[in-house]
Each structure stands twice: as structure tokens, then as C-alpha cells.
Write an enzyme that holds these catalytic residues in place. Structure first.
Site, short mmCIF file in Angstrom:
data_model
loop_
_atom_site.label_atom_id
_atom_site.label_comp_id
_atom_site.label_asym_id
_atom_site.label_seq_id
_atom_site.Cartn_x
_atom_site.Cartn_y
_atom_site.Cartn_z
N ASN A 13 -61.05 0.67 -44.22
CA ASN A 13 -62.24 0.43 -43.56
C ASN A 13 -63.32 -0.16 -44.35
OD1 ASN A 13 -64.52 0.83 -41.71
ND2 ASN A 13 -64.48 2.73 -42.08
N TRP A 14 -63.72 -1.54 -44.04
CA TRP A 14 -64.58 -2.29 -45.02
C TRP A 14 -66.17 -2.08 -44.60
CZ3 TRP A 14 -62.32 -7.95 -45.57
CH2 TRP A 14 -61.07 -8.05 -46.28
N LYS A 15 -66.32 -1.11 -43.62
CA LYS A 15 -67.44 -1.10 -43.16
C LYS A 15 -68.26 -2.29 -42.93
CE LYS A 15 -66.73 3.54 -44.63
NZ LYS A 15 -67.45 4.91 -44.97
N HIS A 97 -65.54 6.85 -35.45
CA HIS A 97 -66.00 7.12 -36.89
C HIS A 97 -67.36 7.77 -36.88
CE1 HIS A 97 -67.12 6.43 -40.79
NE2 HIS A 97 -65.74 6.02 -41.18
N GLU A 99 -69.71 7.71 -38.86
CA GLU A 99 -70.90 6.92 -38.82
C GLU A 99 -71.27 5.99 -37.54
OE1 GLU A 99 -69.45 4.38 -42.06
OE2 GLU A 99 -69.57 6.45 -43.59
N GLU A 167 -61.23 13.02 -40.86
CA GLU A 167 -62.31 12.63 -42.02
C GLU A 167 -63.43 13.69 -42.03
OE1 GLU A 167 -61.83 8.23 -42.94
OE2 GLU A 167 -63.50 8.33 -41.26
N GLY A 173 -67.44 9.03 -48.48
CA GLY A 173 -68.68 8.25 -49.21
C GLY A 173 -69.17 9.06 -50.43
N GLY A 234 -62.35 4.07 -47.29
CA GLY A 234 -63.65 3.20 -47.19
C GLY A 234 -63.86 2.40 -48.57
N GLY A 235 -64.71 2.92 -49.45
CA GLY A 235 -64.98 2.31 -50.66
C GLY A 235 -64.04 1.67 -51.41
#
Ligand code: PGA
Length: 251
Positions: A13-15, A97, A99, A167, A173, A234-235
Site C-alpha cells: 500500500n504505497w498510500k 482502510h 485512513e 489492521e 505506521g 505500508g511504509g
């Protein structure tokens, strides 16, 4: 290890990171030398990158998006439909998600799932509790209410097109990860819920991913858990050496 017949699933997930002009080179670096790992690797990139990543297919990498709208088309300035994503070569879309849950209404999530499936996409559905619920041992009650609400109207025939990502919000994060045992416990509950709601066969086939500060250093112990079929990253999905280590751990 999870059921042998299921392919392990690693989603990036590159966001809102990286530029379209860098996307293809980054995707190749992330997966360099890992073509034969017998895992399903999906890169969920920003909308602006998707067209440029279309050639990933030739490397066996699957393209995904990070959200889609709840309508198929219409006067929704700035929005992107599931049909548009499908036309660009996406096979998956992340829905729900945490976010996004802060930005979208909860009522729109089932509609987004339906739109995605109607457009021929598969869904990476996210759920997970805030820290407060974990502290008072109500994490399963919280996740259960998300599952019951968001899948209330989803037809059983659509369920095989869903991957569920657990999640915990407090792990996203933050550098904090649920312990493999905490994640396993939740995944087991989710699979039991799926069995009651959609039947044992679909529940056994369901891939349940863990997400939240996954790194190469913690992915081996996550991969060893019975009900953890993969990860949503993610990161670490922007750092080639990390992402390749995660794929290897699940191979
Ligand atoms: P993280 O993000 O790996 O950076 O914690 C996971 C996610 O938000 O999907």
C-alpha cells in the site's frame, strides 16, 4: 502455515508516496529476482501511477488501487470509479482502510465493495480496532461490528472475491505491531465469522492478511501463524530490501 492450496498474498500500500515518473522503477526494484516465489504480489499505487504500472503484469505482479467511489459514474468531481480502475488493468482495490474510514462515511463501504465487484475487481477489505478497544479487551467486538455492518448486504457469491486485511489502527505506521499471537487470535475469529456467514468452504479459502508496521524482521513470525495468509504493507513497501524480505518470508 496456512492452507497449502492457498497462495500467500503480499500487498503493498504505497498510500500517497512516490511520483508517477518513479513508479515503474520502484515496482521493479521491490520485486527484483522474486518472480518464482509462488506468492501473489499486489502493488496498490496512487491513481496517478496506475497507467504507468500496467506493464507489471508481464512480471506476474498484480496492480491494485487504494479506493474506489460508491457510484459507477456521475457528477462526482475528483472521484474515481471502479470501472475506471478495471479499465486501467487493476485487479484489486483496497476498501475500508482506516485512513479512508476517517474521510468516507461508513455507509459507503458496502456500496464501494459492490461497485468494485460489479466492475470485475477483487477487494482487499480492511478492518481493525483503535487502541482504546484493545486496552479494554473489546477488539473482537469492534472488528465484528465492522464485519457485520460492511458485509450485511454482500451476496455470498461475491465473497470469494474478497481478501480481508486485519489492521489494528494502533499498529499502522507507528512501529508497534500486534504480536503474532494477537494477530492469529483475531484472524481465527475472522475466519470463524466468515464460516458462519458464508460457509466453511469460502472461509477456508479466504485469505486473511495482517497489516500494521510489517517489516522484513517481523514477517517470519507472522508467516508462521496458521491463519495469517499474507500481509498488507505500508511504509516497508517503499523500501526494496524490506519488501523483498517480506515476500521471501511468506514464500
Ligand atoms: P504500515 O501501514 O505498514 O506503514 O503500518 C500499513 C497500512 O496502512 O496498510
Amino acid at each position: 502455515m496456512g492452507s497449502q492450496e492457498k497462495k500467500r498474498f503480499i500487498a503493498a500500500n504505497w498510500k500517497m508516496h512516490s511520483k508517477p515518473s518513479e513508479a515503474l522503477a520502484l515496482a521493479f526494484e521491490l520485486t527484483d529476482g522474486l518472480e518464482d516465489t509462488n506468492t501473489e504480489v499486489v502493488i496498490c499505487a496512487p491513481f496517478t501511477h496506475l497507467d504507468r504500472l500496467n506493464s507489471l503484469k508481464s512480471k506476474g505482479i498484480i496492480l491494485g488501487a487504494q479506493n474506489c467511489h460508491f457510484a459507477d459514474k456521475g457528477a462526482y468531481t475528483g472521484e474515481i470509479s471502479a470501472t475506471m480502475l478495471s479499465d486501467l488493468g487493476c485487479q484489486y482495490v483496497i476498501i475500508g482502510h482506516s485512513e479512508r474510514r476517517n474521510l468516507d462515511t461508513v455507509e459507503s463501504i458496502p456500496l464501494r465493495i459492490e461497485q468494485a465487484i460489479a466492475a470485475g475487481l477483487k477487494v482487499i477489505f480492511c478492518c481493525g480496532e483503535p487502541l482504546h478497544y484493545r486496552k479494554v479487551h473489546q477488539e473482537w467486538e469492534f472488528v465484528l461490528s465492522q464485519l457485520n455492518h460492511d458485509f450485511d448486504k454482500i451476496e455470498a457469491s461475491h465473497f470469494p472475491k474478497i481478501v480481508i486485511a486485519y489492521e489494528p489502527i494502533w499498529a499502522i505506521g507507528t512501529g508497534l505491531t500486534a504480536s503474532p499471537q494477537q494477530a492469529q487470535e483475531m484472524h481465527k475469529n475472522i475466519r470463524k465469522w466468515a464460516e458462519n456467514r458464508f460457509g466453511i468452504l469460502d472461509a477456508m479459502q479466504l485469505r486473511i492478511l495482517y497489516g500494521g508496521s510489517v517489516k522484513s524482521s517481523n514477517s517470519m513470525e507472522l508467516a508462521a501463524m496458521h491463519d495469517i495468509d499474507g500481509v498488507l504493507v505500508g511504509g516497508a513497501s517503499l523500501i526494496p530490501i524490506e519488501f523483498r524480505g517480506i515476500i521471501r518470508a511468506f514464500s
